[in-house]
Design a protein around this motif. Structure first.
Motif, short mmCIF file in Angstrom:
data_model
loop_
_atom_site.label_atom_id
_atom_site.label_comp_id
_atom_site.label_asym_id
_atom_site.label_seq_id
_atom_site.Cartn_x
_atom_site.Cartn_y
_atom_site.Cartn_z
N HIS A 1 0.96 -1.27 -0.01
CA HIS A 1 0.04 0.14 0.08
C HIS A 1 0.44 1.24 -0.06
CE1 HIS A 1 0.79 -0.79 3.80
NE2 HIS A 1 -0.11 0.40 4.73
N ASP B 1 5.56 4.32 5.22
CA ASP B 1 6.45 3.63 5.48
C ASP B 1 7.08 2.44 4.41
OD1 ASP B 1 3.96 3.03 6.48
OD2 ASP B 1 4.38 1.02 7.97
N HIS C 1 5.75 -5.40 9.56
CA HIS C 1 5.98 -4.62 10.80
C HIS C 1 7.10 -6.47 11.33
CE1 HIS C 1 5.85 -0.53 9.32
NE2 HIS C 1 4.13 -1.22 9.12
ZN LIG Z 1 2.69 0.43 8.11
#
Ligand SMILES: [Zn+2]
Length: 326
Positions: free
Chosen positions: A85, A89, A235
């Motif tokens: 996306h 980040d 993450h």
């Molecule tokens: Zn993220």
């Protein structure tokens, strides 16, 4: 805190199947924001061609190039960059990769226009970060439109001799996508939440403005139905028990959403809800044995203010009827 310069945490983690996890060390934190390198089927070391899943933030671009070299690849071998996306980040450095290496950039059709013209994305990030935006994230270069490949659910991409399936995975964002390699490796971005090394806690990833829990439940069911052999979280890192993890993400999303809903119904304002959520989240991590660095790393990926804002928006725009005091 483990420091990128003291060599405590490697920037490069080899995983099964030749996949390499590269640590962006965003915000000076290890094991928080990752980028995956996937060698082509016939890659032979330094000269090998490879693809990347996620670009990382623009500000970590040079560091990721160094990690690619450390993994034994020349960055010039980059063929295709896939982003799950367009949040900073995950896709902040996409334009930098395209400009430097002429690679293709793959994104969901709803997200791709924001890579070609990041103006709106940067404007909304500026509302959150203000003048600190460039210093923290490094901005975002546009991806030339001739390099962009827009994809949608069910599409297949031929990548290095393998057929990679695209899954549309709305919930965290409407334009979120996950990518499934034929060996069962599923690169999930934020669709399977956050789980950072240092504890087993799955932290929901619920930022504004597009959180949609109903869509997210459908996403989790669809991903589970593919029986992935492992999840690769941005993450952070590899999760072997994919089905248990996916089921837990749905439960965790609901627990946090219900906490915020209860506070809203009790008349709490957003600031006090965020303080309460921060207190609960930190207590939960500490109860699971997380040290101070692990707690701090969670704040880099999803702090309570952002989560509260995302959930308040979800309840007020999608379920205003639930806010009525009973
Ligand atoms: Zn993220």
């Amino acid at each position: 805190m483990p420091d990128a310069r003291d060599g405590v945490d490697a920037a490069v983690t080899p995983l099964d199947g030749g996949v390499v996890l590269l640590d962006t060390r965003f915000d000076g934190r290890s094991k928080t924001v990752g980028v995956y390198l996937v060698p082509h089927a016939h890659a032979d070391g330094r000269a090998g061609r490879f693809d990347l899943v996620e670009a990382g933030p623009a500000i970590t671009f040079e560091g990721v190039l160094a990690a690619i070299r450390e993994a034994g690849f020349a960055p010039e071998g980059l063929d295709t960059l896939l982003v799950t996306h367009v949040h900073l980040d995950h896709a902040g450095a996409a334009g930098a990769f395209a400009a430097r290496f002429g690679c293709r950039v793959v994104a969901h059709a709803r997200g791709a226009p924001h890579l070609a013209d990041p103006g709106r994305l940067l404007a909304s990030a500026r509302r959150v970060y203000g003048d600190a935006l460039e210093a923290r994230w490094g901005g975002m270069e546009p991806v030339p439109s001739e390099r962009l490949v827009s994809v949608d659910d069910g599409d297949h991409l031929e990548l290095g001799g393998r057929s990679v399936r695209v899954h549309a995975t709305p919930g965290h964002a409407r334009h979120h996508a996950a990518f499934a390699w034929p060996d069962g490796s599923l690169f999930v971005g934020d669709a399977a939440g956050v789980r950072l090394p240092g504890s087993d806690v799955i932290r929901p990833a619920l930022p504004p403005p597009e959180v949609d829990l109903e869509a997210w439940d459908e996403t989790l069911a669809a991903l589970a139905a593919t029986r992935p052999s492992r999840l690769l979280l941005t993450h952070y890192g590899e999760v072997a028990g994919a089905l248990d993890h996916l089921a837990e993400v749905g439960r965790r999303n609901r627990v946090w959403a219900d906490t915020v809903l209860a506070s809203l119904r009790a008349g709490a304002d957003e600031r006090s809800i965020a303080l309460e959520l921060d207190r609960l989240a930190t207590a939960e991590l500490e109860a699971a044995g997380a040290d101070a660095d692990t707690v701090a790393r969670h704040l880099v990926t999803s702090d309570a203010a952002m989560t509260t804002s995302g959930l308040v928006r979800y309840w007020t725009t999608q379920h205003p009827e639930r806010l009525a005091l009973s």
